[in-house]
Design a protein around this motif. Sequence first.
Motif, short mmCIF file in Angstrom:
data_model
loop_
_atom_site.label_atom_id
_atom_site.label_comp_id
_atom_site.label_asym_id
_atom_site.label_seq_id
_atom_site.Cartn_x
_atom_site.Cartn_y
_atom_site.Cartn_z
N ASP A 132 0.79 -1.22 0.00
CA ASP A 132 0.00 0.00 0.00
C ASP A 132 0.83 1.28 0.00
O ASP A 132 0.30 2.37 0.15
CB ASP A 132 -0.94 0.02 1.21
N SER A 133 2.15 1.17 -0.15
CA SER A 133 2.99 2.37 -0.13
C SER A 133 4.35 2.07 -0.74
O SER A 133 4.75 0.91 -0.88
CB SER A 133 3.18 2.88 1.30
N VAL A 134 5.05 3.16 -1.10
CA VAL A 134 6.43 3.06 -1.58
C VAL A 134 7.23 4.15 -0.89
O VAL A 134 6.79 5.30 -0.80
CB VAL A 134 6.52 3.24 -3.11
N THR A 135 8.41 3.79 -0.37
CA THR A 135 9.33 4.75 0.22
C THR A 135 10.65 4.68 -0.55
O THR A 135 11.13 3.59 -0.85
CB THR A 135 9.59 4.45 1.71
N ALA A 156 18.25 12.33 0.08
CA ALA A 156 16.83 12.67 -0.02
C ALA A 156 16.01 11.42 0.28
O ALA A 156 16.46 10.29 0.06
CB ALA A 156 16.48 13.20 -1.41
N ARG A 157 14.78 11.65 0.78
CA ARG A 157 13.87 10.56 1.12
C ARG A 157 12.44 11.03 0.88
O ARG A 157 12.10 12.19 1.12
CB ARG A 157 14.05 10.17 2.59
N ALA A 158 11.59 10.12 0.41
CA ALA A 158 10.19 10.47 0.18
C ALA A 158 9.35 9.20 0.19
O ALA A 158 9.84 8.10 -0.08
CB ALA A 158 10.01 11.20 -1.15
N LEU A 215 7.80 9.09 -8.24
CA LEU A 215 8.34 9.35 -6.91
C LEU A 215 9.84 9.15 -6.89
O LEU A 215 10.59 9.98 -6.34
CB LEU A 215 7.67 8.44 -5.87
N LEU A 216 10.31 8.07 -7.50
CA LEU A 216 11.74 7.82 -7.56
C LEU A 216 12.44 8.93 -8.34
O LEU A 216 13.48 9.46 -7.89
CB LEU A 216 12.01 6.47 -8.21
N GLU A 217 11.90 9.29 -9.48
CA GLU A 217 12.54 10.32 -10.31
C GLU A 217 12.60 11.66 -9.59
O GLU A 217 13.61 12.36 -9.65
CB GLU A 217 11.78 10.45 -11.64
N ARG A 218 11.52 12.04 -8.87
CA ARG A 218 11.52 13.30 -8.12
C ARG A 218 12.54 13.28 -6.98
O ARG A 218 13.23 14.27 -6.74
CB ARG A 218 10.12 13.58 -7.54
N LEU A 266 15.35 -2.41 14.51
CA LEU A 266 15.14 -1.46 13.42
C LEU A 266 13.69 -1.32 13.00
O LEU A 266 13.36 -0.43 12.22
CB LEU A 266 15.98 -1.87 12.22
N GLY A 267 12.81 -2.20 13.48
CA GLY A 267 11.40 -2.10 13.14
C GLY A 267 11.15 -2.17 11.65
O GLY A 267 11.87 -2.83 10.90
N GLY A 268 10.12 -1.44 11.19
CA GLY A 268 9.79 -1.43 9.78
C GLY A 268 10.87 -0.80 8.92
O GLY A 268 10.96 -1.07 7.72
N GLY A 269 11.72 0.04 9.51
CA GLY A 269 12.78 0.68 8.75
C GLY A 269 13.87 -0.27 8.29
O GLY A 269 14.72 0.11 7.48
N ALA A 270 13.82 -1.51 8.79
CA ALA A 270 14.85 -2.48 8.40
C ALA A 270 14.79 -2.80 6.91
O ALA A 270 15.82 -3.13 6.31
CB ALA A 270 14.68 -3.77 9.22
N VAL A 271 13.61 -2.73 6.30
CA VAL A 271 13.50 -3.07 4.88
C VAL A 271 14.27 -2.05 4.03
O VAL A 271 15.09 -2.42 3.17
CB VAL A 271 12.03 -3.14 4.44
N LEU A 272 14.02 -0.79 4.27
CA LEU A 272 14.70 0.25 3.48
C LEU A 272 16.20 0.22 3.75
O LEU A 272 17.02 0.34 2.82
CB LEU A 272 14.13 1.62 3.83
N ARG A 273 16.57 0.04 5.02
CA ARG A 273 17.99 0.01 5.36
C ARG A 273 18.67 -1.19 4.74
O ARG A 273 19.78 -1.11 4.21
CB ARG A 273 18.16 -0.02 6.89
N GLY A 274 18.00 -2.35 4.77
CA GLY A 274 18.57 -3.54 4.18
C GLY A 274 18.70 -3.44 2.67
O GLY A 274 19.68 -3.92 2.09
#
Length: 399
Positions: free
Chosen positions: A90-93, A105-107, A135-138, A372-380
């Motif tokens: 349901d989302s993309v970071t 940058a992060r979005a 989103l990635l391009e921005r 790391l909670g849910g942030g582990a995915v982006l960090r990994g």
Amino acid sequence: MPASPSTARAINDRLALRFLRDEGPLTAGQLKTLTGLSRPTVADLVERLRHTGLVRVVGETGAQRRGPNAKLYGIVADRAHLAALDVRTDSVTVLVTDLLGTELARASTPMGEPDGKGTDGAEEAGPAVERAVALLERTVAEAGATRLHSVGIGAPGLIDPATGELRDSGGLPWWHRRLVAALQQRLTAAVQVENETNVAAIAEQREGAARGRDTFVLLWLGQGVGAALVLDGRLRRGASGGAGEIGFLPVPGTGGLPSATGCDGGFHALTGSAAIARLAARHGVAAEGGGTEPAGAAAVRAALAAGADGFLDELAGRIALGAAAVSAVLDPGCVVLGGEIGRAGGAALAARVEERLAGLSPLRTEVRAGALGGGAVLRGALLTVRDAAQEQLFAPEPR
């Protein structure tokens, strides 16, 4: 057989680059001490790395001594830029960094309800895919990243171990299945994808609760459930990429059985976020969720604050069922409760799970709370793509 001069130079270059990456800017003298190489060899490799554009002078030492200060050499961090994506249903970071992993940058953007499933959702995927790509391009533009080298993605679903590609999986929205292919077609950068729980395990091992462990299981507790298996220092994906699909594990207490097309009767039915929220309600635990936090995580935090031991004990018993199956088959010695719910439960929930697990299995298994909670995915995802990019770029052609 001794290495050829060109091979020896390449080995020395990589060694020096790793020290520069891990220790920060260094003088030639410090590189000599760390690498054990001779002063002339270090002087040659520094000049070689400067010629390739990987290293530059970033300052001077401030030591007070006779003669000129020594030059400090550092990796050219903007030689390449990297992007990491955490792709949920349901989302993309998106996170954009330099070659050393410094955030630029992060979005994030919500993707709406995952209603475009199955064959009926194929035509609905286009706008959602375009939104994610935009989103990635921005974010890349905001970061000023003119040299996007690689993109790493952590996503739910099965990754084909032979091709490294995301396979079609039941229950995932169509936009999700098409996003990776769209990025590969649109970008000149390399795109690599890995299962979200696997990259979370990499992050917890490198920077979180599993540091110092070369064998452990990450039990992901978030919106859904999953597991990642790290055995003898290696991430294990299984024959078809499905190792760790613990949501399909048949367990007592669900009132049914999982099927080839759904895990509603499996372990997911006991420990998914919605199931935990319902359990909390039955115990009279009022949880105020919101934003991107799973309702189950809010319920666990509320229960800990209220001292709702009945709810926490029952939840620990549910989690221990899956952990016991993992322990009996793999004997990992350590289970990390990852994801938003694992982090919300913290050491208190981990201790309850460990106690109940000890009563279900003769194999001693430590249970730790993920750091790391849910942030582990982006960090990994970032750690994975950074390692791959550095491995490629830190192999300059010998001169």
